[in-house]
Design an enzyme around this catalytic site. Structure first.
Site, PDB file in Angstrom:
ATOM      1  CB  SER A 128      -0.917   0.018   1.220  1.00 17.76           C
ATOM      2  OG  SER A 128      -1.771  -1.097   1.217  1.00 17.76           O
TER       3      SER A 128
HETATM    4  N1  SAH Z   1      -1.245  -4.919   3.815  1.00 15.81           N
HETATM    5  C1  SAH Z   1      -0.433  -4.821   2.609  1.00 15.81           C
HETATM    6  C2  SAH Z   1      -1.250  -4.552   1.376  1.00 15.81           C
HETATM    7  C3  SAH Z   1      -1.652  -5.816   0.699  1.00 15.81           C
HETATM    8  S1  SAH Z   1      -2.677  -5.622  -0.725  1.00 15.81           S
HETATM    9  C4  SAH Z   1       0.652  -3.795   2.845  1.00 15.81           C
HETATM   10  O1  SAH Z   1       1.179  -3.783   3.931  1.00 15.81           O
HETATM   11  O2  SAH Z   1       1.019  -3.030   1.967  1.00 15.81           O
HETATM   12  C5  SAH Z   1      -4.137  -6.431  -0.172  1.00 15.81           C
HETATM   13  C6  SAH Z   1      -4.022  -7.903   0.120  1.00 15.81           C
HETATM   14  O3  SAH Z   1      -5.340  -8.354   0.457  1.00 15.81           O
HETATM   15  C7  SAH Z   1      -3.553  -8.778  -1.021  1.00 15.81           C
HETATM   16  O4  SAH Z   1      -2.401  -9.471  -0.637  1.00 15.81           O
HETATM   17  C8  SAH Z   1      -4.717  -9.743  -1.252  1.00 15.81           C
HETATM   18  O5  SAH Z   1      -4.321 -11.057  -1.586  1.00 15.81           O
HETATM   19  C9  SAH Z   1      -5.406  -9.717   0.104  1.00 15.81           C
HETATM   20  N2  SAH Z   1      -6.808 -10.142   0.133  1.00 15.81           N
HETATM   21  C10 SAH Z   1      -7.789  -9.923  -0.773  1.00 15.81           C
HETATM   22  N3  SAH Z   1      -8.935 -10.486  -0.370  1.00 15.81           N
HETATM   23  C11 SAH Z   1      -8.681 -11.083   0.836  1.00 15.81           C
HETATM   24  C12 SAH Z   1      -9.462 -11.841   1.762  1.00 15.81           C
HETATM   25  N4  SAH Z   1     -10.747 -12.126   1.535  1.00 15.81           N
HETATM   26  N5  SAH Z   1      -8.861 -12.293   2.881  1.00 15.81           N
HETATM   27  C13 SAH Z   1      -7.549 -12.036   3.130  1.00 15.81           C
HETATM   28  N6  SAH Z   1      -6.770 -11.339   2.295  1.00 15.81           N
HETATM   29  C14 SAH Z   1      -7.317 -10.853   1.160  1.00 15.81           C
END
Ligand code: SAH
Length: 223
Positions: free
Chosen positions: A69
């Site tokens: 993010s």
């Molecule tokens: N938290 C991260 C951003 C990750 S992007 C950071 O520190 O930058 C969002 C993530 O959400 C992705 O890895 C995606 O696989 C996950 N995601 C999407 N739907 C989800 C769900 N239902 N349960 C858990 N993770 C999910």
């Protein structure tokens, strides 16, 4: 093993301090949030080819069509979650993060929460996060491979729920896992998204719409 947290040059503490300064210039006012972000080396969460860009205020690819993010958006969400809880030492309390990805935000949350439970639906990313987070030795962080749209009933209730994936409609089960007085922040929408803050009060829930954002979609099931 090379400890990437000790990296020099583009990945130094000074480079990180410049990122924090930019966040401040762009309107982030909460110094406790900024200190938490200063404490976490973002470059260890991206692949080596992208390390030199780790302190730019942008989302970066982490594989599997997912991203780390944007720092400004993380800061905005944390600022909203801490508001009104400024006097608490661990203002976010028991926290659930949906979408661990590479683990960066989980590490920042661990600075501000008593306990962080982070859930990721893609097994390979859950493994990557575990590897990235190992050298930071955060004893108050638990990672789970699973579908975060169901929450994490075994660890509920949570004082804070934060999602890193967007959905047109917040799953109602998550509200049930939010403690009284708790706060949840979610990117809501499809093509067009905005941050939605949901607060659970004795008089019911209160929703506040915040900044427009762009997050990857929340998906059901695991892979
Ligand atoms: N938290 C991260 C951003 C990750 S992007 C950071 O520190 O930058 C969002 C993530 O959400 C992705 O890895 C995606 O696989 C996950 N995601 C999407 N739907 C989800 C769900 N239902 N349960 C858990 N993770 C999910």
């Amino acid at each position: 093993m090379r400890l990437r947290a000790d990296g020099k040059g583009m990945t130094s503490t000074r480079t990180r301090a410049r990122m924090i300064e930019r966040l401040r210039e762009n309107g982030i006012r909460d110094e406790v949030v900024l200190a938490a972000m200063q404490a976490v080396p973002r470059h260890i969460f991206v692949e080596e080819a992208l390390e030199s860009r780790a302190y730019e205020d942008i989302a970066l690819p982490i594989g599997f069509s997912q991203t780390i993010s944007q720092p400004f958006v993380i800061a905005r969400m944390l600022e909203e979650l801490r508001r009104g809880r400024e006097m608490q030492e661990k203002p976010l309390g028991r926290t659930l993060e949906i979408g661990t990805g590479c683990g960066y935000q989980a590490a920042v949350l661990a600075q501000l929460a008593q306990e962080v439970y982070s859930i990721e639906r893609i097994a390979a990313l859950a493994d990557l996060a575990r590897k990235n987070l190992r050298e930071l030795r955060l004893s108050n962080l638990r990672l789970t491979h699973g579908d975060g749209s169901e929450g994490l009933a075994g660890a509920a209730p949570f004082d804070t729920i934060i999602s890193a994936a967007a959905t047109p409609r917040i799953p109602p089960v998550l509200l049930q896992q939010l403690a009284m007085g708790g706060k949840m922040i979610f990117p809501v929408g499809d093509e067009e998204q905005a941050l939605c803050l949901v607060e659970r009060t004795p008089r019911g829930t209160r929703e506040t719409w915040l900044d427009p954002v762009r997050f990857v979609p929340l998906r059901a099931g695991v892979e």
